[in-house]
Design an enzyme around this catalytic site. Structure first.
Site, PDB file in Angstrom:
ATOM      1  N   TYR A 268      -1.721  -0.894  10.170  1.00 31.29           N
ATOM      2  CA  TYR A 268      -1.711  -0.960   8.894  1.00 31.29           C
ATOM      3  C   TYR A 268      -0.655  -0.917   8.126  1.00 31.29           C
ATOM      4  O   TYR A 268      -0.080  -1.859   7.422  1.00 31.29           O
ATOM      5  CB  TYR A 268      -2.923  -0.522   8.229  1.00 31.29           C
ATOM      6  CG  TYR A 268      -3.160  -0.666   6.877  1.00 31.29           C
ATOM      7  CD1 TYR A 268      -3.868  -1.775   6.368  1.00 31.29           C
ATOM      8  CD2 TYR A 268      -2.804   0.259   6.020  1.00 31.29           C
ATOM      9  CE1 TYR A 268      -4.001  -2.011   4.873  1.00 31.29           C
ATOM     10  CE2 TYR A 268      -3.080   0.245   4.591  1.00 31.29           C
ATOM     11  CZ  TYR A 268      -3.637  -0.768   4.257  1.00 31.29           C
ATOM     12  OH  TYR A 268      -3.759  -1.076   2.832  1.00 31.29           O
TER      13      TYR A 268
ATOM     14  N   SER B  75       0.771  -1.219   0.046  1.00 33.51           N
ATOM     15  CA  SER B  75      -0.208  -0.089  -0.197  1.00 33.51           C
ATOM     16  C   SER B  75       0.965   1.230   0.097  1.00 33.51           C
ATOM     17  O   SER B  75       2.138   1.341   0.252  1.00 33.51           O
ATOM     18  CB  SER B  75      -0.958   0.130   1.326  1.00 33.51           C
ATOM     19  OG  SER B  75      -1.472   1.324   1.402  1.00 33.51           O
TER      20      SER B  75
HETATM   21  N1  LIG Z   1      -8.649   0.358  -1.409  1.00 27.91           N
HETATM   22  C1  LIG Z   1      -7.741   0.874  -1.501  1.00 27.91           C
HETATM   23  O1  LIG Z   1      -7.557   2.068  -1.478  1.00 27.91           O
HETATM   24  C2  LIG Z   1      -6.359   0.054  -1.084  1.00 27.91           C
HETATM   25  C3  LIG Z   1      -5.142   1.126  -1.024  1.00 27.91           C
HETATM   26  C4  LIG Z   1      -3.850   0.445  -0.773  1.00 27.91           C
HETATM   27  C5  LIG Z   1      -3.809  -0.778  -0.561  1.00 27.91           C
HETATM   28  N2  LIG Z   1      -4.867  -1.584  -0.606  1.00 27.91           N
HETATM   29  C6  LIG Z   1      -4.790  -3.170  -0.477  1.00 27.91           C
HETATM   30  O2  LIG Z   1      -5.267  -3.636  -1.538  1.00 27.91           O
HETATM   31  C7  LIG Z   1      -5.653  -4.987  -1.320  1.00 27.91           C
HETATM   32  C8  LIG Z   1      -7.172  -5.204  -1.684  1.00 27.91           C
HETATM   33  O3  LIG Z   1      -7.886  -4.574  -1.108  1.00 27.91           O
HETATM   34  P1  LIG Z   1      -9.535  -3.885  -1.649  1.00 27.91           P
HETATM   35  O4  LIG Z   1      -9.416  -2.451  -1.467  1.00 27.91           O
HETATM   36  O5  LIG Z   1      -9.816  -4.557  -3.018  1.00 27.91           O
HETATM   37  O6  LIG Z   1     -10.351  -4.512  -0.522  1.00 27.91           O
HETATM   38  P2  LIG Z   1     -11.600  -5.322  -0.429  1.00 27.91           P
HETATM   39  O7  LIG Z   1     -12.142  -5.366   1.041  1.00 27.91           O
HETATM   40  O8  LIG Z   1     -12.604  -4.928  -1.487  1.00 27.91           O
HETATM   41  O9  LIG Z   1     -11.030  -6.741  -0.714  1.00 27.91           O
HETATM   42  C9  LIG Z   1     -10.277  -7.634   0.157  1.00 27.91           C
HETATM   43  C10 LIG Z   1     -10.572  -8.976   0.248  1.00 27.91           C
HETATM   44  O10 LIG Z   1      -9.800  -9.762   1.121  1.00 27.91           O
HETATM   45  C11 LIG Z   1     -10.574 -10.779   2.039  1.00 27.91           C
HETATM   46  N3  LIG Z   1      -9.936 -11.019   3.199  1.00 27.91           N
HETATM   47  C12 LIG Z   1      -9.924 -10.345   4.347  1.00 27.91           C
HETATM   48  N4  LIG Z   1      -9.708 -11.090   5.220  1.00 27.91           N
HETATM   49  C13 LIG Z   1      -9.501 -12.288   4.748  1.00 27.91           C
HETATM   50  C14 LIG Z   1      -8.790 -13.515   5.253  1.00 27.91           C
HETATM   51  N5  LIG Z   1      -8.360 -13.765   6.562  1.00 27.91           N
HETATM   52  N6  LIG Z   1      -8.640 -14.695   4.550  1.00 27.91           N
HETATM   53  C15 LIG Z   1      -8.949 -14.724   3.321  1.00 27.91           C
HETATM   54  N7  LIG Z   1      -9.577 -13.453   2.684  1.00 27.91           N
HETATM   55  C16 LIG Z   1      -9.755 -12.338   3.442  1.00 27.91           C
HETATM   56  C17 LIG Z   1     -12.093 -10.047   2.014  1.00 27.91           C
HETATM   57  O11 LIG Z   1     -12.771 -10.910   2.190  1.00 27.91           O
HETATM   58  C18 LIG Z   1     -12.191  -9.206   0.927  1.00 27.91           C
HETATM   59  O12 LIG Z   1     -13.074 -10.015  -0.254  1.00 27.91           O
HETATM   60  C19 LIG Z   1      -5.328  -5.104   0.169  1.00 27.91           C
HETATM   61  O13 LIG Z   1      -4.410  -5.819   0.592  1.00 27.91           O
HETATM   62  C20 LIG Z   1      -5.530  -3.580   0.712  1.00 27.91           C
HETATM   63  O14 LIG Z   1      -4.613  -3.387   1.872  1.00 27.91           O
HETATM   64  C21 LIG Z   1      -6.079  -1.110  -0.850  1.00 27.91           C
END
Ligand SMILES: NC(=O)c1ccc[n+]([C@@H]2O[C@H](COP(=O)([O-])OP(=O)(O)OC[C@H]3O[C@@H](n4cnc5c(N)ncnc54)[C@H](O)[C@@H]3O)[C@@H](O)[C@H]2O)c1
Length: 269
Positions: free
Chosen positions: A155, A142
Site C-alpha cells: 500500500y 497517504s
Molecule cells: N482513511 C484513512 O485513514 C486514510 C489515510 C491515508 C490515506 N487515505 C487515502 O484516502 C483515500 C480515500 O480513502 P477513504 O478512507 O475515504 O476510504 P473509503 O473506503 O471510505 O473510500 C474509498 C472509495 O474508493 C472506492 N474505490 C475503491 N476501488 C475502486 C475502483 N477500482 N474504482 C472506483 N472506485 C473505487 C471505494 O468504493 C470507496 O467508495 C484513499 O486513497 C486512501 O488510501 C485514507
C-alpha cells in the site's frame, strides 16, 4: 483555484473522504462528477446532497478499466460543459500482513487501483484541463506514502508512487494553467478497511469505537483538501499525526521508521 462554478471530478465519491469532498464542493457552488465502483454508495452520496444534487453527476466506474476511463471525459463534458479539476481520491488498503505473506493477487489489486487508477484518470482528463483558463489536479497519497508502515508495505509503495507521480506532474505543469497538489492524510475515520474487503462493516465500527486513538473526521479532511486547492498548495498533510510524522521522518528517517515498526510489531506478530 476557486472551486465555485468549476466542474471537479472526484474518484471514490461513494464513501469516506471522497463523499465528503463531493458534498463540500457542491456546498461551495462547484459541479461534481462523482466516480466510484460502488453504485449504491454513489446514490447515498447524492441523497445526502440536499438541494445541490442537480450539480452532481454519478458515474459508476472501475478506475482500473482504462477504456471506461478514456470514455468518461466526454460524458462529463456533455453533462457539465467542461472539466476544471480532478481529485484522485479512490483507494484501498492491503491485507494487514508482511510482504512475504502477501498474495500476488492482493499486490496487483492495490497497485492497479492506487497507482494505475490515478494514471488512467490523469492521462484521460489532462487534455481537457489544458483547455481551461485555470485547472487543478489533487492526488491523495497517504502518510504511509512517505513513512514505512509494516503490514502495509505494498500500500505504502503504491502511495509513494502517487507522491512522485504528482510531484513530477507539478514540475512539468509549472508554467501552464494547471496547478497540482499532493495530499498526505494521516488516520481518517472512514470505512476503508471494510471497503477494501479486510473486515466487515460491523467489525470496523466496533474497532473504531474501542480504539483510544481518535482519527480525524472525514468532513474535516475534505475541508482541508478543498482549502489546499483554493490556496494552490504544493503539498498538504491532513491531521496532526501526518504533520508530526512528516517532520519527524524528514529530520530523523531511521528513528521515525523504527518508532512505527515498534508500534506495529504487536499487531503483526
Ligand atoms: N482513511 C484513512 O485513514 C486514510 C489515510 C491515508 C490515506 N487515505 C487515502 O484516502 C483515500 C480515500 O480513502 P477513504 O478512507 O475515504 O476510504 P473509503 O473506503 O471510505 O473510500 C474509498 C472509495 O474508493 C472506492 N474505490 C475503491 N476501488 C475502486 C475502483 N477500482 N474504482 C472506483 N472506485 C473505487 C471505494 O468504493 C470507496 O467508495 C484513499 O486513497 C486512501 O488510501 C485514507
Amino acid at each position: 483555484m476557486r472551486v465555485k462554478q468549476k466542474t471537479i471530478v472526484v474518484t471514490g465519491a461513494a464513501s469516506g473522504i471522497g463523499r465528503e469532498l463531493s458534498l463540500a464542493l457542491l456546498k461551495k457552488g462547484a459541479r461534481v462528477a462523482a466516480l466510484d465502483i460502488n453504485e449504491e454508495g454513489l446514490q447515498e452520496t447524492l441523497s445526502l446532497s440536499n438541494d445541490n444534487g442537480e450539480n452532481m453527476s454519478l458515474h459508476t466506474i472501475n478506475i482500473t478499466d482504462k477504456d471506461a476511463v478514456s470514455a468518461l471525459p466526454e460524458k462529463i463534458i456533455e453533462k457539465h460543459g467542461s472539466i476544471d479539476g480532478l481529485i484522485n481520491n479512490a483507494g484501498i488498503i492491503q491485507p494487514f500482513v508482511k510482504v512475504n505473506d502477501l498474495e500476488y493477487d492482493s499486490i496487483k489489486k492495490v497497485i492497479d487501483i492506487n497507482f494505475w487508477g490515478v494514471i488512467y484518470l490523469t492521462k484521460g482528463i489532462l487534455p481537457y484541463l489544458y483547455k481551461r483558463s485555470e485547472a487543478h489536479i489533487v492526488n491523495v497519497s497517504s502518510m504511509g506514502g512517505f513513512l514505512p508502515v509494516p503490514g502495509q508495505t505494498l500500500y505504502g509503495a503504491s502511495k509513494a508512487a502517487v507522491k512522485l507521480l504528482t510531484e513530477g506532474l507539478y514540475s512539468e505543469l509549472r508554467d501552464t494553467n494547471i496547478r497540482v497538489t499532493i495530499v498526505f492524510p494521516g488516520a481518517i475515520a472512514t470505512n476503508i478497511s471494510s471497503n477494501s474487503g479486510l473486515v466487515d462493516k460491523e467489525a470496523e465500527k466496533q474497532q473504531t469505537e474501542e480504539s483510544s486513538f481518535k482519527a480525524l473526521p472525514a468532513p474535516k479532511a475534505a475541508e482541508i483538501i478543498i482549502k489546499a486547492i483554493e490556496k494552490n498548495k504544493f503539498r498538504v498533510c491532513v491531521g496532526k499525526d501526518a504533520r508530526t510524522m512528516d517532520l519527524l521522518y524528514r529530520l530523523f528517517p531511521k528513528y521515525a521508521t523504527n518508532m512505527i515498526a515498534k508500534k506495529m510489531a504487536t499487531l503483526l506478530g
